[in-house]
Scaffold this motif. Structure first.
Motif, PDB file in Angstrom:
ATOM      1  N   ARG A  20       0.830  -1.200   0.000  1.00 52.47           N
ATOM      2  CA  ARG A  20       0.000   0.000   0.000  1.00 52.47           C
ATOM      3  C   ARG A  20       0.870   1.257   0.000  1.00 52.47           C
ATOM      4  O   ARG A  20       0.611   2.220  -0.713  1.00 52.47           O
ATOM      5  CB  ARG A  20      -0.941   0.017   1.210  1.00 52.47           C
ATOM      6  CG  ARG A  20      -1.976   1.110   1.075  1.00 52.47           C
ATOM      7  CD  ARG A  20      -2.972   1.102   2.185  1.00 52.47           C
ATOM      8  NE  ARG A  20      -2.391   1.627   3.399  1.00 52.47           N
ATOM      9  CZ  ARG A  20      -3.034   1.718   4.542  1.00 52.47           C
ATOM     10  NH1 ARG A  20      -4.265   1.258   4.632  1.00 52.47           N
ATOM     11  NH2 ARG A  20      -2.453   2.210   5.604  1.00 52.47           N
ATOM     12  N   THR A  24       1.103   3.943  -3.028  1.00 50.96           N
ATOM     13  CA  THR A  24       0.739   5.334  -2.782  1.00 50.96           C
ATOM     14  C   THR A  24       1.753   6.240  -3.461  1.00 50.96           C
ATOM     15  O   THR A  24       1.408   7.270  -4.038  1.00 50.96           O
ATOM     16  CB  THR A  24       0.713   5.618  -1.267  1.00 50.96           C
ATOM     17  OG1 THR A  24      -0.188   4.692  -0.657  1.00 50.96           O
ATOM     18  CG2 THR A  24       0.246   7.029  -0.974  1.00 50.96           C
ATOM     19  N   PRO A  27       1.373   5.498  -8.025  1.00 53.04           N
ATOM     20  CA  PRO A  27      -0.001   5.087  -8.341  1.00 53.04           C
ATOM     21  C   PRO A  27      -0.136   4.392  -9.688  1.00 53.04           C
ATOM     22  O   PRO A  27      -1.056   3.587  -9.884  1.00 53.04           O
ATOM     23  CB  PRO A  27      -0.797   6.396  -8.304  1.00 53.04           C
ATOM     24  CG  PRO A  27       0.204   7.492  -8.292  1.00 53.04           C
ATOM     25  CD  PRO A  27       1.485   6.933  -7.773  1.00 53.04           C
ATOM     26  N   ASP A 140     -32.480 -11.041  -7.456  1.00 56.02           N
ATOM     27  CA  ASP A 140     -33.280 -10.009  -6.796  1.00 56.02           C
ATOM     28  C   ASP A 140     -32.707  -9.670  -5.419  1.00 56.02           C
ATOM     29  O   ASP A 140     -33.264  -8.883  -4.669  1.00 56.02           O
ATOM     30  CB  ASP A 140     -34.763 -10.405  -6.722  1.00 56.02           C
ATOM     31  CG  ASP A 140     -34.973 -11.777  -6.127  1.00 56.02           C
ATOM     32  OD1 ASP A 140     -34.176 -12.156  -5.244  1.00 56.02           O
ATOM     33  OD2 ASP A 140     -35.930 -12.468  -6.541  1.00 56.02           O
ATOM     34  N   GLU A 155     -18.933  -8.230  18.569  1.00 55.46           N
ATOM     35  CA  GLU A 155     -18.878  -6.922  17.903  1.00 55.46           C
ATOM     36  C   GLU A 155     -17.623  -6.799  17.046  1.00 55.46           C
ATOM     37  O   GLU A 155     -17.682  -6.285  15.930  1.00 55.46           O
ATOM     38  CB  GLU A 155     -18.898  -5.783  18.931  1.00 55.46           C
ATOM     39  CG  GLU A 155     -20.280  -5.444  19.413  1.00 55.46           C
ATOM     40  CD  GLU A 155     -20.408  -3.979  19.853  1.00 55.46           C
ATOM     41  OE1 GLU A 155     -19.387  -3.421  20.287  1.00 55.46           O
ATOM     42  OE2 GLU A 155     -21.524  -3.439  19.765  1.00 55.46           O
ATOM     43  N   ALA A 158     -18.112  -8.836  13.968  1.00 52.73           N
ATOM     44  CA  ALA A 158     -19.030  -8.142  13.048  1.00 52.73           C
ATOM     45  C   ALA A 158     -18.302  -7.001  12.340  1.00 52.73           C
ATOM     46  O   ALA A 158     -18.529  -6.745  11.152  1.00 52.73           O
ATOM     47  CB  ALA A 158     -20.243  -7.609  13.805  1.00 52.73           C
ATOM     48  N   ALA A 159     -17.411  -6.332  13.066  1.00 49.20           N
ATOM     49  CA  ALA A 159     -16.676  -5.211  12.461  1.00 49.20           C
ATOM     50  C   ALA A 159     -15.715  -5.709  11.378  1.00 49.20           C
ATOM     51  O   ALA A 159     -15.514  -5.043  10.361  1.00 49.20           O
ATOM     52  CB  ALA A 159     -15.922  -4.431  13.529  1.00 49.20           C
ATOM     53  N   ALA A 162     -17.847  -6.415   8.370  1.00 51.22           N
ATOM     54  CA  ALA A 162     -18.292  -5.152   7.749  1.00 51.22           C
ATOM     55  C   ALA A 162     -17.140  -4.509   6.972  1.00 51.22           C
ATOM     56  O   ALA A 162     -17.322  -4.021   5.852  1.00 51.22           O
ATOM     57  CB  ALA A 162     -18.813  -4.193   8.821  1.00 51.22           C
ATOM     58  N   GLN A 163     -15.945  -4.535   7.562  1.00 48.31           N
ATOM     59  CA  GLN A 163     -14.790  -3.931   6.892  1.00 48.31           C
ATOM     60  C   GLN A 163     -14.425  -4.697   5.623  1.00 48.31           C
ATOM     61  O   GLN A 163     -14.008  -4.106   4.625  1.00 48.31           O
ATOM     62  CB  GLN A 163     -13.595  -3.868   7.857  1.00 48.31           C
ATOM     63  CG  GLN A 163     -12.347  -3.200   7.298  1.00 48.31           C
ATOM     64  CD  GLN A 163     -12.528  -1.701   7.048  1.00 48.31           C
ATOM     65  OE1 GLN A 163     -13.454  -1.092   7.573  1.00 48.31           O
ATOM     66  NE2 GLN A 163     -11.666  -1.122   6.233  1.00 48.31           N
ATOM     67  N   GLN A 165     -16.442  -6.115   3.621  1.00 48.85           N
ATOM     68  CA  GLN A 165     -17.356  -5.666   2.563  1.00 48.85           C
ATOM     69  C   GLN A 165     -16.921  -4.316   2.025  1.00 48.85           C
ATOM     70  O   GLN A 165     -16.978  -4.044   0.822  1.00 48.85           O
ATOM     71  CB  GLN A 165     -18.787  -5.551   3.100  1.00 48.85           C
ATOM     72  CG  GLN A 165     -19.419  -6.890   3.459  1.00 48.85           C
ATOM     73  CD  GLN A 165     -20.683  -6.703   4.277  1.00 48.85           C
ATOM     74  OE1 GLN A 165     -21.706  -6.284   3.768  1.00 48.85           O
ATOM     75  NE2 GLN A 165     -20.596  -7.007   5.568  1.00 48.85           N
ATOM     76  N   LYS A 166     -16.474  -3.446   2.946  1.00 50.75           N
ATOM     77  CA  LYS A 166     -16.084  -2.101   2.533  1.00 50.75           C
ATOM     78  C   LYS A 166     -14.899  -2.138   1.568  1.00 50.75           C
ATOM     79  O   LYS A 166     -14.748  -1.263   0.729  1.00 50.75           O
ATOM     80  CB  LYS A 166     -15.729  -1.293   3.782  1.00 50.75           C
ATOM     81  CG  LYS A 166     -15.440   0.162   3.522  1.00 50.75           C
ATOM     82  CD  LYS A 166     -15.215   0.909   4.826  1.00 50.75           C
ATOM     83  CE  LYS A 166     -14.450   2.188   4.591  1.00 50.75           C
ATOM     84  NZ  LYS A 166     -14.241   2.957   5.814  1.00 50.75           N
ATOM     85  N   TYR A 171     -17.689  -7.373  -4.071  1.00 47.96           N
ATOM     86  CA  TYR A 171     -18.848  -6.722  -3.446  1.00 47.96           C
ATOM     87  C   TYR A 171     -19.145  -5.403  -4.166  1.00 47.96           C
ATOM     88  O   TYR A 171     -20.298  -5.089  -4.456  1.00 47.96           O
ATOM     89  CB  TYR A 171     -18.550  -6.487  -1.963  1.00 47.96           C
ATOM     90  CG  TYR A 171     -19.653  -5.805  -1.184  1.00 47.96           C
ATOM     91  CD1 TYR A 171     -20.628  -6.536  -0.518  1.00 47.96           C
ATOM     92  CD2 TYR A 171     -19.700  -4.419  -1.108  1.00 47.96           C
ATOM     93  CE1 TYR A 171     -21.627  -5.907   0.194  1.00 47.96           C
ATOM     94  CE2 TYR A 171     -20.698  -3.771  -0.400  1.00 47.96           C
ATOM     95  CZ  TYR A 171     -21.658  -4.524   0.258  1.00 47.96           C
ATOM     96  OH  TYR A 171     -22.652  -3.890   0.965  1.00 47.96           O
ATOM     97  N   THR A 175     -22.550  -4.515  -6.130  1.00 47.41           N
ATOM     98  CA  THR A 175     -23.477  -3.524  -5.568  1.00 47.41           C
ATOM     99  C   THR A 175     -23.522  -2.229  -6.358  1.00 47.41           C
ATOM    100  O   THR A 175     -24.423  -1.419  -6.156  1.00 47.41           O
ATOM    101  CB  THR A 175     -23.113  -3.182  -4.108  1.00 47.41           C
ATOM    102  OG1 THR A 175     -21.751  -2.765  -4.060  1.00 47.41           O
ATOM    103  CG2 THR A 175     -23.327  -4.370  -3.184  1.00 47.41           C
ATOM    104  N   ASN A 176     -22.557  -2.010  -7.248  1.00 48.96           N
ATOM    105  CA  ASN A 176     -22.536  -0.770  -8.026  1.00 48.96           C
ATOM    106  C   ASN A 176     -22.546  -1.068  -9.512  1.00 48.96           C
ATOM    107  O   ASN A 176     -22.061  -2.109  -9.949  1.00 48.96           O
ATOM    108  CB  ASN A 176     -21.277   0.049  -7.698  1.00 48.96           C
ATOM    109  CG  ASN A 176     -21.304   0.557  -6.279  1.00 48.96           C
ATOM    110  OD1 ASN A 176     -22.245   1.241  -5.880  1.00 48.96           O
ATOM    111  ND2 ASN A 176     -20.310   0.199  -5.506  1.00 48.96           N
ATOM    112  N   PRO A 177     -23.095  -0.131 -10.309  1.00 48.00           N
ATOM    113  CA  PRO A 177     -23.104  -0.374 -11.751  1.00 48.00           C
ATOM    114  C   PRO A 177     -21.685  -0.321 -12.348  1.00 48.00           C
ATOM    115  O   PRO A 177     -20.821   0.386 -11.836  1.00 48.00           O
ATOM    116  CB  PRO A 177     -23.954   0.772 -12.297  1.00 48.00           C
ATOM    117  CG  PRO A 177     -24.032   1.786 -11.232  1.00 48.00           C
ATOM    118  CD  PRO A 177     -23.743   1.120  -9.935  1.00 48.00           C
TER     119      PRO A 177
END
Lengths: 185, 415
Positions: A20, A24, A27, A140, A155, A158-159, A162-163, A165-166, A171, A175-177
């Motif tokens: 990373r 940076t 690029p 659908d 928790e 779960a975090a 969630a991360q 997915q982010k 994903y 979830t996006n076109p």
């Protein structure tokens, strides 16, 4: 004196953080191209393969060529010689999220013992069969369920999920076109 | 004209720096394109109140003296607060003086304005973090029949056409404008991207009181290896109001606002929304609970359970199982789009090689690489509170000390 066992999910977080930092600064090296090719075999059976990709400023390749057979099951009057392409989408989503779970957990010093994802996606065939123009061809909705055994609170687990997915490419793709251009010959 | 330091901008940040420079007997001038507190006077909506309680507006040498420390200043109170500060500290302000460029010359800088140029050894950029409203590139594809407005131009619901409104962005600005427009009788659809959820009041105290006491607001930039992330965090979903109400997605749903995913694309007059809304809501709920855990731990460590209200956890964000993924913008359902998609500073007049590849001013805790150039008031520039009025004091103290060391030629000063 108790010595804590270092967390090891098999993810080289140091290498990822190093990458990373390097990307940076440079690029242009972060620009990747993913490729696949697909050959029709017979009926609805086809075989896709992946070998080369581009990244870090040059051509790259997998250690070996990987192939994926896709077909449709017998209820579609097909010969069922592989997963349906839609199932491959679910597999891709699950693999991407699960790789993220392992990486994020490693970064957060969480030892994983087991991670199992179970996916289900609904689809109304009236779409692809052209029966009802108001029904879309695709899913659908997609449900993903994770069963995770790890050294962390509910928790914190779960975090991690969630991360993942982010930061997941698949994903995001789902979830996006995305513009798709298809050319022939 | 010559001076030692030119401060650009007479808002709270520039004035705090002016005070610190005066204390250090450093000759300086504060250049202001309009009047003191100009942005508050000309670029903010009517019902806006500060998001931080009155007691928290602590400028160097100047605090709150009224009888409502827990209240939230409205715009006119905010303006007169900053005007009084300018008077009290006798800041050497040149109003109605627009800076057109800052250039390097003779080991110092030339600051060009529409009222002549200044030659200075050092420059402090305090022109604000929220100067230019961000509008996403896809806005060009919005059908012409739909009005578009940014929070910089928004004043009140009377400006907005009757009919449906889509507010894009669910941070502090977007949630407040969504609530105001929904209350005005319009159907509001709120497109929700990444957001930071907090309750206004927790365990009987304002969330800002807790963040201040627990040291969260004082967290320094050196502690973060991913500054890019923390500097780009969306603003807290907070509003200042007399009834201290929480503005979160659940409260907006209760008002009748419809929640949809992040606006992801517009194709053929149809808007497409991301399917990531459940995860964004979940991320925000989890993050809020981590902050509440920090507060609870601090209460326990300081044995304060008996003097504050018991811990609680709030209802998780309610999100429809299948929020719509598309909307025909030609249907007439939406008459107006409000772009509450953040702000960025305007540093386009700085003619120095101090920008990163995305055109953002590079700095180390407010110290710009060009020697003698400093910046104030950017998000998390030195501390989590750097962009708050309350953050100006510590940042101005640190940066004026750095500037003084530099002027005295006392070797390389630590950032």
């Amino acid at each position: 004196m108790e010595t804590a066992t270092p967390v090891d999910n098999g993810v080289d977080v140091e290498a990822l953080l190093g990458a990373r930092e390097a990307l940076t600064e440079a690029p242009e090296a972060a620009q990747f191209k993913w490729r696949a090719s697909c050959k029709w075999i017979n009926g609805t059976h086809s075989r896709s393969s992946v070998k080369s990709f581009f990244g870090l400023g040059e051509e790259q390749a997998h250690r070996t060529e990987f192939t994926f057979d896709a077909d449709h099951p017998e209820v579609f009057a097909s010969e069922d010689k592989g997963a349906t392409p839609t199932e491959l989408i679910l597999a891709a989503l699950a693999s991407c999220l699960t790789a993220g779970v392992a990486s994020v957990a490693q970064h957060r010093d969480i030892q994983l013992r087991s991670v199992t994802a179970t996916l289900e996606a609904g689809m109304d065939l009236q779409g692809i069969l052209g029966i009802d123009g108001e029904v879309r061809n695709g899913f659908d909705g997609i449900n993903v369920h994770y069963d995770i055994d790890a050294d962390a609170s509910e928790e914190d687990i779960a975090a991690v999920v969630a991360q993942s997915q982010k930061r997941s490419a698949v994903y995001d793709v789902i979830t996006n076109p995305t513009n798709v251009s298809v050319s022939v010959n | 004209m010559r001076t030692t330091t030119v401060v650009i901008g007479a808002g709270h940040a520039g004035l705090a720096m002016s005070h610190c420079l005066t204390e250090r007997s450093i000759d300086h001038v504060v250049l202001e394109r309009g009047e003191v507190a100009n942005t508050w006077k000309t670029e903010r909506w009517d019902s806006l109140r500060l998001l931080t309680p009155n007691w928290q507006s602590r400028l160097p040498g100047f605090g709150y003296e009224g009888d409502d420390p827990d209240g939230f200043r409205d715009m006119s109170e905010t303006i007169s607060f900053i005007e009084r500060y300018a008077e009290v500290i006798s800041a050497p302000i040149r109003t109605h003086t627009s800076v057109s460029s800052v250039r390097a010359r003779n080991g110092g800088y030339v600051v060009d304005t529409d009222r002549g140029g200044w030659q200075a050894k050092t420059v402090v950029v305090a022109s604000g973090a929220c100067a230019v409203p961000n509008v996403p590139a896809l806005a060009v594809a919005i059908p012409t029949g739909i009005e578009q407005i940014t929070p910089k131009e928004y004043r009140n619901p009377d400006q907005i056409a009757d009919g449906g409104v889509m507010v894009v962005g669910a941070s502090s600005t977007g949630t407040q404008i969504a609530a105001e427009l929904q209350r005005s009788g319009r159907q509001v659809t709120l497109s929700v991207g990444e957001h930071v959820r907090v309750p206004r009041v927790y365990r009987g105290r304002d969330i800002k009181w807790w963040m201040d006491r627990c040291g969260v607001l004082d967290e320094g930039y050196e502690a973060y290896d991913n500054l890019e992330r923390v500097r780009n965090l969306p603003s807290l979903q907070l509003a200042g109001s007399n009834d201290r109400r929480t503005v979160d997605l659940n409260s907006l749903t209760d008002l009748g606002v419809k929640l949809i995913g992040r606006l992801a694309g517009i194709t053929g007059g149809k808007a497409q929304f991301s399917g990531s809304l459940p995860n964004l809501a979940s991320l925000a709920d989890l993050k809020m609970n981590r902050l509440l855990n920090t507060i609870d731990e601090w209460v326990a460590q300081n044995a304060l359970e008996s003097v504050v209200e018991p811990a609680q956890r709030f209802e998780t964000t309610r999100v429809d199982a299948s929020p719509p993924l598309g909307m025909d913008l030609a249907s007439g359902e939406i008459r107006t789009i409000v772009w509450a998609t953040g702000f960025r500073p305007d540093h386009s007049w700085i003619d120095l090689p101090v920008f990163d590849r995305k055109g953002r001013l590079e700095h180390e805790g407010g110290v710009v690489e060009a020697p003698g150039v400093y910046v104030m008031g950017l998000p998390f520039q030195r501390r989590r509170k750097s962009s708050l009025i309350d953050g100006a004091a510590d940042d101005a103290t640190d940066l004026s000390a750095h500037l003084t060391t530099l002027l005295s030629g006392g070797g390389p000063a630590a950032a």
